[in-house]
Write a protein that holds these residues in place. Structure first.
Motif, mmCIF file in Angstrom:
data_model
loop_
_atom_site.group_PDB
_atom_site.id
_atom_site.type_symbol
_atom_site.label_atom_id
_atom_site.label_comp_id
_atom_site.label_asym_id
_atom_site.label_seq_id
_atom_site.Cartn_x
_atom_site.Cartn_y
_atom_site.Cartn_z
ATOM 1 N N SER A 10 0.855 -1.187 0.000
ATOM 2 C CA SER A 10 0.000 0.000 0.000
ATOM 3 C C SER A 10 0.891 1.237 0.000
ATOM 4 N N LYS A 11 0.481 2.221 -0.800
ATOM 5 C CA LYS A 11 1.309 3.432 -0.902
ATOM 6 C C LYS A 11 0.858 4.497 0.092
ATOM 7 N N PHE A 12 -0.028 4.101 0.998
ATOM 8 C CA PHE A 12 -0.584 5.066 1.935
ATOM 9 C C PHE A 12 0.505 5.732 2.785
ATOM 10 N N ILE A 13 1.530 4.947 3.148
ATOM 11 C CA ILE A 13 2.690 5.520 3.829
ATOM 12 C C ILE A 13 3.850 5.497 2.840
ATOM 13 N N ASP A 14 4.667 6.557 2.871
ATOM 14 C CA ASP A 14 5.864 6.602 2.051
ATOM 15 C C ASP A 14 6.949 5.860 2.841
ATOM 16 N N TRP A 15 7.024 4.535 2.648
ATOM 17 C CA TRP A 15 7.947 3.708 3.426
ATOM 18 C C TRP A 15 9.378 4.125 3.191
#
Ligand code: MTE
Length: 324
Positions: free
Chosen positions: A184-189
């Motif tokens: 998921s791209k919800f957080i910029d890991w």
């Protein structure tokens, strides 16, 4: 800790890992901690320790002892660890995918000593302590957890940060195969967090490698995580692979995602509401009457999570409503 996701509060019995299963799964980690000792490095410490002794003779230090501990089941089945999904039971369900041995933590930045180190390089068994701390999540639930760890200050000192190192930044592993939530791209890991150096050096800040006297369960941030008990839980970053000594205030994951909601400091503060909910009260999860927080009676949240005596001096002269 949430922006737009619906919350799941209940855990199906089938999703609960029994302590027995947990111990079987962890046994290999204990033995691999020992085998790591043969790779002796400048800070190598585990050599010669029999397997069973790693977590024995732990010094007991208590900062929440007269409160009921959250059960092992509660602590390990109601987690926030978005690398495995946003549901509270996702980490228990998927974190077996995480391989915690071998593991290296890179120490970098403004310090005399830097490099890559194994857990056994970083942690001296003789320094391990049990610290019973309250963990207050920004979502207004809390737990009381018996961590096993070492003061962060004692690790920092060994690397001799220089006078330019005003802050310390932490990063979690990035590996989509082991951490499916990272698809998921919800957080910029990677998940990133930071502390001011005096916060990091405060005796309450620890790096934890276990809980309930056992190696850290994956869902709680194995093999090594930060625990900063006077701050909202999201500051306590899990599965750390990088620690940097830096000059400027580091960016942090939640502050970047929602700056109006989550500041750099994130000290537990019942006098400053979250823009979308009150922080005056919390539900204490014991893990016994269902694992979630929904049906637990509310208790008052204490300023700095009850640790004001130990840490309020760090914020003298600062308006904590402004520096939230
Ligand atoms: N660390 C990483 N890497 N990823 C996360 O999603 N969640 C944080 C924190 N550390 C999180 C993390 C939040 S919001 C909380 S409340 C605590 O972990 C929860 O710790 P626990 O699951 O061990 O109780």
């Amino acid at each position: 800790m949430l922006i737009k996701f619906s919350k799941k509060y209940d855990t199906k019995p089938s999703e609960i890992t029994s302590e027995n299963n947990f111990l079987t799964r962890r046994r290999f980690i204990q033995s691999s901690l020992i085998s790591g000792a043969s790779l002796l490095s400048p800070l190598g410490v585990f050599a010669g320790q029999p397997t069973n002794n790693i977590f024995s003779n732990i010094k007991k230090m208590s900062f929440g002892a007269n409160e009921k501990l959250t059960s092992f089941k509660g602590i390990t089945n109601y987690n926030n660890f978005y690398e495995f999904g946003t549901g509270k039971t996702d980490p228990a369900q998927y974190s077996h995918l995480l391989k915690t041995e071998p593991w290296t933590v890179e120490i970098m930045g403004m310090a005399k000593k830097t490099g890559k180190f194994s857990i056994s390089d970083l942690i001296k068994p003789s320094e391990l302590e049990e610290r019973i701390y309250r963990l207050r999540c920004v979502e207004a639930w809390s737990m009381v957890i018996p961590w096993v760890g070492v003061p962060l200050s004692s690790i920092i000192k060994r690397f001799e940060p220089n006078s330019k190192a005003k802050y310390i930044a932490f990063e979690t592993l990035v590996d989509k195969k082991q951490m499916p939530g990272q698809n998921s791209k919800f957080i910029d890991w990677p998940y990133i967090e930071g502390l001011r150096m005096d916060e990091a050096m405060n005796p309450l800040s620890i790096l934890a490698i276990g809980l309930y006297g056992k190696p850290m369960p994956n869902q709680n941030g194995a093999p090594i995580r930060l625990v900063v008990p006077w701050k909202y839980g999201f500051k306590s970053i899990k599965s750390i692979v990088k620690i940097s000594f830096v000059e400027n205030e580091p960016k942090t994951t939640w502050n970047q995602l929602a700056p109006r909601e989550y500041g750099f400091y994130s000290n537990v503060n019942p006098n400053r509401d979250h823009p979308r909910w009150s922080q005056k009260e919390e539900r204490r999860i014991t893990g016994e009457s269902g694992l979630g927080a929904l049906f637990t009676p509310k208790i008052k949240t204490e300023y700095l999570n009850g640790y004001a005596e130990e840490v309020a001096h760090l914020y003298k002269g600062m308006d904590l409503k402004q520096f939230f």
